[in-house]
Scaffold this motif. Structure first.
Motif, PDB file in Angstrom:
ATOM      1  N   LEU A 142       0.823  -1.215   0.000  1.00 20.81           N
ATOM      2  CA  LEU A 142       0.000   0.000   0.000  1.00 20.81           C
ATOM      3  C   LEU A 142       0.853   1.260   0.000  1.00 20.81           C
ATOM      4  O   LEU A 142       0.442   2.296  -0.517  1.00 20.81           O
ATOM      5  CB  LEU A 142      -0.929  -0.011   1.216  1.00 20.81           C
ATOM      6  CG  LEU A 142      -2.119  -0.972   1.156  1.00 20.81           C
ATOM      7  CD1 LEU A 142      -2.829  -1.024   2.496  1.00 20.81           C
ATOM      8  CD2 LEU A 142      -3.087  -0.546   0.055  1.00 20.81           C
ATOM      9  N   PRO A 146       0.675   2.033  -4.224  1.00 16.75           N
ATOM     10  CA  PRO A 146      -0.709   2.218  -3.753  1.00 16.75           C
ATOM     11  C   PRO A 146      -1.761   2.071  -4.852  1.00 16.75           C
ATOM     12  O   PRO A 146      -2.858   1.575  -4.596  1.00 16.75           O
ATOM     13  CB  PRO A 146      -0.690   3.637  -3.168  1.00 16.75           C
ATOM     14  CG  PRO A 146       0.474   4.310  -3.811  1.00 16.75           C
ATOM     15  CD  PRO A 146       1.489   3.234  -4.030  1.00 16.75           C
ATOM     16  N   GLY A 150      -4.046  -0.817  -3.619  1.00 18.10           N
ATOM     17  CA  GLY A 150      -5.287  -0.310  -3.030  1.00 18.10           C
ATOM     18  C   GLY A 150      -6.517  -1.087  -3.471  1.00 18.10           C
ATOM     19  O   GLY A 150      -7.279  -1.594  -2.624  1.00 18.10           O
TER      20      GLY A 150
END
Length: 407
Positions: A142, A146, A150
């Motif tokens: 993350l 990301p 995500g």
């Protein structure tokens, strides 16, 4: 017709969930101990075929839903261990020795009892220490990627809430889409199924630091829970027979990169539960179907390996970590459940998770040693019995005497 199809469909689901939920762990583990892409693909193919063949043989022979899988905790152990002295051939030698030890446990009841004699909190703590570094990968992903991680984590959370068994396969599907959208240019990778054989070698660090922990983790975290799951559904697993068959499969598949085959623990409930068939005597069809499905899925090992090579390593580890979170939670819970052994369990977990290597031997072995030493050093002696008076009756001390006063 519906009753006949039900166990077949349950077997297909078992194979899909078993493969998709942890093949990334297997590939990460094989690469960690020195396998190149072709050898890692060969190992995944071998594990699929070996586990499938064992499931079909045991299911037909015993007419029981004996689901077979690769050792997912064992693959996580490979990730935690990393390169071993002697390289990939030494790792293959460790796989071969692991198979021989599993066969021995099926032939010699005393060996199985010796493994069972390892304190459960220490064994669980060693497993937790092996899993912990890999389970932190979603957090690292993350932060590092990301935009890719995500959506993977979000889909995992939603499916974990509403359709738990599909949480990891769903997260994997999202990761595949993310990789496809962000990869530039076609991948020049051989995706045809291959078998890459490696002559095994043996080194003391690989034997002590990889083979023995791999055997212990496979027995404690797969075979023993697997029999417990079956017992929960009213089946008495033929453990000796299962150990001999899976140990032989592990031994034969070691040179092709297969690290360990064993009774399934996580997916066992899919084949042995009432969803497979209302009649318990018909559920073996589900495990046999799952075995056939797993063997067929092995033909896609090259594609799976190519997919992993195209993605950021941390993203692959993130999917693997999500798949192992439930196993980590169970291991930690079992490790610290008993107050009198809690400190020894924590020491085992910390030493194992540290990833230290001493004398070329990885942290899993030293964690087990440290935990057992803690238990020996700080074991409380049993409380002494009160001395007896000349008439043979125990003397009552002041505190005890007060507690027996009426009123």
């Amino acid at each position: 017709m519906a009753g006949r199809l039900q166990p077949v469909l349950a077997g297909v689901v078992t194979a899909l969930v078993g493969f998709a939920s942890s093949f990334t762990v297997v590939l990460a583990g094989l690469r960690a101990v020195g396998a190149d892409p072709a050898q890692a693909a060969s190992g995944l193919l071998t594990l699929c075929v070996a586990s499938g063949a064992c499931a079909v043989w045991l299911g037909l022979r015993h007419r029981l839903p004996l689901a077979i899988a690769w050792s997912t905790p064992g693959a996580a152990l490979l990730v935690a261990t990393g390169p071993v002295p002697g390289g990939w051939p030494a790792a293959v030698g460790a796989f071969l020795l692991t198979g021989l030890l599993i066969i021995a446990a099926g032939l010699i009841p005393a060996l199985g009892r010796a493994v069972a004699a390892i304190p459960a909190p220490v064994a669980s703590a060693m497993l937790a220490g092996v899993l912990l570094p890999l389970c932190t990968a979603p957090v690292r992903a993350l932060v590092e990627v990301p935009r890719l991680a995500g959506p993977v984590v979000l889909v995992w959370l939603l499916l974990h809430r509403f359709a738990r068994r599909w949480a990891v396969p769903g997260a994997l599907a999202v990761a595949v889409v993310a990789i496809a959208l962000t990869t530039s240019g076609p991948a020049r990778l051989d995706v045809a199924p291959v078998v890459a054989l490696t002559a095994p070698t043996w080194t003391l660090p690989a034997v002590v630091g990889l083979a023995l922990p791999l055997f212990l983790v496979t027995m404690a975290a797969q075979n023993v829970p697997g029999t417990a799951v079956l017992a929960g559904y009213g089946y008495r697993a033929p453990l000796g027979s299962a150990l001999r068959v899976t140990g032989l499969a592990t031994t034969l598949g070691a040179s092709a990169g297969g690290h360990a085959v064993n009774l399934a623990a996580i997916t066992a409930a899919l084949a042995a539960g009432p969803d497979a068939h209302p009649d318990p005597d018909r559920r073996w069809i589900a495990s046999v179907t799952a075995g056939i499905g797993m063997a067929l899925l092995g033909l896609g090992a090259g594609v799976a390996t190519a997919l992993v090579l195209l993605s950021p390593p941390v993203l692959v580890e993130a999917v693997a970590g999500l798949a192992l979170l439930a196993a980590l939670a169970g291991a930690v819970s079992a490790a610290v459940a008993q107050p009198e052994t809690r400190e020894a369990a924590v020491v085992t977990l910390v030493v194992t998770a540290s990833g230290v290597s001493l004398l070329g031997i990885g942290g899993a072995f030293w964690g087990l040693v440290a935990g057992c030493l803690m238990l020996l050093l700080f074991r409380r002696p049993p409380a002494a019995s009160p001395p007896a008076d000349p008439d043979g009756r125990p003397e009552v001390g002041p505190d005890l005497a007060v507690s027996h006063r009426p009123g």
